[in-house]
Design a protein around this motif. Structure first.
Motif, PDB file in Angstrom:
ATOM      1  N   ILE A  26     -26.738  40.433  -6.814  1.00  0.00           N
ATOM      2  CA  ILE A  26     -25.402  40.549  -7.395  1.00  0.00           C
ATOM      3  C   ILE A  26     -25.198  39.395  -8.366  1.00  0.00           C
ATOM      4  CG2 ILE A  26     -22.910  40.604  -6.935  1.00  0.00           C
ATOM      5  CD1 ILE A  26     -23.564  41.499  -4.082  1.00  0.00           C
ATOM      6  N   ALA A  27     -24.594  39.677  -9.489  1.00  0.00           N
ATOM      7  CA  ALA A  27     -24.309  38.640 -10.479  1.00  0.00           C
ATOM      8  C   ALA A  27     -22.828  38.648 -10.844  1.00  0.00           C
ATOM      9  CB  ALA A  27     -25.140  38.846 -11.749  1.00  0.00           C
ATOM     10  N   VAL A  28     -22.260  37.455 -10.918  1.00  0.00           N
ATOM     11  CA  VAL A  28     -20.925  37.260 -11.486  1.00  0.00           C
ATOM     12  C   VAL A  28     -21.133  36.867 -12.941  1.00  0.00           C
ATOM     13  CG1 VAL A  28     -18.784  35.941 -11.370  1.00  0.00           C
ATOM     14  CG2 VAL A  28     -19.992  36.535  -9.256  1.00  0.00           C
ATOM     15  N   LEU A  53     -28.080  35.951  -5.427  1.00  0.00           N
ATOM     16  CA  LEU A  53     -26.857  35.738  -6.191  1.00  0.00           C
ATOM     17  C   LEU A  53     -27.194  35.080  -7.521  1.00  0.00           C
ATOM     18  CD1 LEU A  53     -24.516  34.382  -3.366  1.00  0.00           C
ATOM     19  CD2 LEU A  53     -24.607  36.710  -4.268  1.00  0.00           C
ATOM     20  N   ARG A  54     -26.570  35.555  -8.584  1.00  0.00           N
ATOM     21  CA  ARG A  54     -26.798  34.993  -9.919  1.00  0.00           C
ATOM     22  C   ARG A  54     -25.462  34.807 -10.632  1.00  0.00           C
ATOM     23  NH1 ARG A  54     -31.896  37.748 -13.126  1.00  0.00           N
ATOM     24  NH2 ARG A  54     -33.484  37.550 -11.481  1.00  0.00           N
ATOM     25  N   ILE A 109     -23.881  28.518  -2.521  1.00  0.00           N
ATOM     26  CA  ILE A 109     -23.748  29.452  -1.405  1.00  0.00           C
ATOM     27  C   ILE A 109     -24.956  30.365  -1.227  1.00  0.00           C
ATOM     28  CG2 ILE A 109     -21.235  29.424  -1.622  1.00  0.00           C
ATOM     29  CD1 ILE A 109     -21.353  32.195  -2.844  1.00  0.00           C
ATOM     30  N   ASP A 110     -25.775  30.526  -2.258  1.00  0.00           N
ATOM     31  CA  ASP A 110     -26.910  31.438  -2.156  1.00  0.00           C
ATOM     32  C   ASP A 110     -27.818  31.099  -0.967  1.00  0.00           C
ATOM     33  OD1 ASP A 110     -28.433  33.631  -2.889  1.00  0.00           O
ATOM     34  OD2 ASP A 110     -29.692  32.488  -4.264  1.00  0.00           O
ATOM     35  N   PRO A 111     -28.156  29.816  -0.717  1.00  0.00           N
ATOM     36  CA  PRO A 111     -29.035  29.521   0.417  1.00  0.00           C
ATOM     37  C   PRO A 111     -28.380  29.742   1.776  1.00  0.00           C
ATOM     38  CG  PRO A 111     -29.014  27.708  -1.189  1.00  0.00           C
ATOM     39  CD  PRO A 111     -27.875  28.612  -1.522  1.00  0.00           C
ATOM     40  N   GLN A 112     -27.072  29.939   1.810  1.00  0.00           N
ATOM     41  CA  GLN A 112     -26.372  30.084   3.082  1.00  0.00           C
ATOM     42  C   GLN A 112     -26.270  31.548   3.525  1.00  0.00           C
ATOM     43  OE1 GLN A 112     -23.162  27.305   3.982  1.00  0.00           O
ATOM     44  NE2 GLN A 112     -23.192  26.661   1.837  1.00  0.00           N
ATOM     45  N   GLN A 113     -26.975  32.406   2.834  1.00  0.00           N
ATOM     46  CA  GLN A 113     -27.048  33.810   3.228  1.00  0.00           C
ATOM     47  C   GLN A 113     -28.378  34.361   2.735  1.00  0.00           C
ATOM     48  OE1 GLN A 113     -26.707  36.745   0.785  1.00  0.00           O
ATOM     49  NE2 GLN A 113     -27.357  35.154  -0.650  1.00  0.00           N
ATOM     50  N   GLY A 114     -28.843  35.402   3.367  1.00  0.00           N
ATOM     51  CA  GLY A 114     -30.119  35.978   2.961  1.00  0.00           C
ATOM     52  C   GLY A 114     -30.027  37.458   2.660  1.00  0.00           C
ATOM     53  N   ALA A 159     -22.282  26.823 -10.376  1.00  0.00           N
ATOM     54  CA  ALA A 159     -22.591  25.852  -9.323  1.00  0.00           C
ATOM     55  C   ALA A 159     -22.199  26.385  -7.956  1.00  0.00           C
ATOM     56  CB  ALA A 159     -21.881  24.533  -9.607  1.00  0.00           C
ATOM     57  N   SER A 160     -21.071  27.065  -7.863  1.00  0.00           N
ATOM     58  CA  SER A 160     -20.641  27.646  -6.600  1.00  0.00           C
ATOM     59  C   SER A 160     -21.661  28.653  -6.077  1.00  0.00           C
ATOM     60  CB  SER A 160     -19.287  28.339  -6.761  1.00  0.00           C
ATOM     61  OG  SER A 160     -18.232  27.415  -6.854  1.00  0.00           O
ATOM     62  N   LEU A 161     -22.113  29.544  -6.926  1.00  0.00           N
ATOM     63  CA  LEU A 161     -23.080  30.551  -6.505  1.00  0.00           C
ATOM     64  C   LEU A 161     -24.400  29.914  -6.093  1.00  0.00           C
ATOM     65  CD1 LEU A 161     -22.274  33.219  -9.205  1.00  0.00           C
ATOM     66  CD2 LEU A 161     -21.903  33.486  -6.751  1.00  0.00           C
ATOM     67  N   ALA A 162     -24.802  28.857  -6.806  1.00  0.00           N
ATOM     68  CA  ALA A 162     -26.031  28.158  -6.434  1.00  0.00           C
ATOM     69  C   ALA A 162     -25.903  27.497  -5.071  1.00  0.00           C
ATOM     70  CB  ALA A 162     -26.377  27.120  -7.501  1.00  0.00           C
TER      71      ALA A 162
END
Length: 261
Positions: free
Chosen positions: A112-114, A17-18, A8-13, A3-6
């Protein structure tokens, strides 16, 4: 963590992020794969050299090493910087818990994936009670977790890459310092609060340089139009100037500060 990655993903280009295991997915490799494969960084540099030859007509050895050094360290630094800035969470940065995918034809990390769900957070995090969460008392403690996890990953990279590139360990740790300082700064800039990103960089890099080479070097300068803007002095050189010798070094290059510029 998913959920965190989902969020923050739109807040950078900068990258995609996965979350979750990407092993076996075409194009993805874990950081551990690169560190364990003696030929991985050589192949990466060879692919970059082909692209540089096409673009610039040359591919100096120091430039391919400098690019790959910075790009690799960007992977743990950037994802950690984004999560710390936006979520006040720190994921596992172990090489086996991070993966990335390269772009083509310029072979830089484009995703990048965590891979694991665990994270460290503050006591007031809404998911602090989650079995995958570990809470620490305050922001200083969380910053120390981030710094420790990043430097542990960087140390493994330094051990491997030092044998493959003609760079001293000081140079490699300088690049690690740049990756972390720059990532926190850009997390704030991309998210709309550059000053907060600068403050995060100062917090995370505040506890002395070792094994990093400096605290945050971010500072404000006056632009040509009279406005104030943030910049930083790089600790490491990317050697891009070798591709365009008429252009000279970047204004933030450490070569300038060493000459007194």
């Amino acid at each position: 963590m998913a959920a965190s990655l989902a969020r923050i993903d739109p807040q950078q280009g900068r990258v995609e992020l996965r979350h979750g295991d990407q092993r076996g997915v075409p194009g993805w490799r874990t950081c551990a794969d690169f560190l364990a494969d003696p030929g991985a960084f050589g192949s990466w540099r060879a692919g970059l050299a082909a692209w540089l030859d096409h673009q610039y007509g040359e591919s100096p050895d120091r430039t391919t090493a400098g690019y790959v050094m910075s790009w690799y360290l960007w992977v743990p630094g950037y994802v950690a910087g984004l999560l710390f800035h936006h979520e006040r969470r720190v994921p596992s940065l172990r090489p086996e818990h991070l993966a990335f995918r390269m772009a083509e034809p310029r072979p830089h990390p484009e995703a990048i994936a965590v891979l694991t769900p665990g994270f460290t957070c503050l006591p007031d995090d809404p998911d602090a009670g989650d079995p995958h969460a570990t809470a620490v008392p305050d922001e200083q403690a969380l910053a120390a977790v981030l710094r420790g996890r990043f430097t542990a990953h960087a140390a493994r990279f330094v051990e491997v890459f030092a044998d493959q590139a003609r760079f001293g360990r000081r140079m490699l740790w300088s690049a690690a310092t740049d990756a972390l300082d720059n990532a926190l700064w850009l997390a704030g800039r991309y998210g709309g609060d550059e000053r907060a990103g600068v403050a995060d960089a100062a917090l995370v890099l505040a506890d002395g340089p070792r094994p990093l080479t400096a605290p945050s070097t971010l500072r404000q300068v006056v632009a040509a139009d009279g406005s104030a803007e943030w910049t930083r002095r790089r600790e490491s050189c990317c050697f891009h100037y070798l591709l365009d010798r008429g252009q000279g070094t970047c204004s933030t290059c450490p070569r300038l500060s060493r000459r007194g510029g």
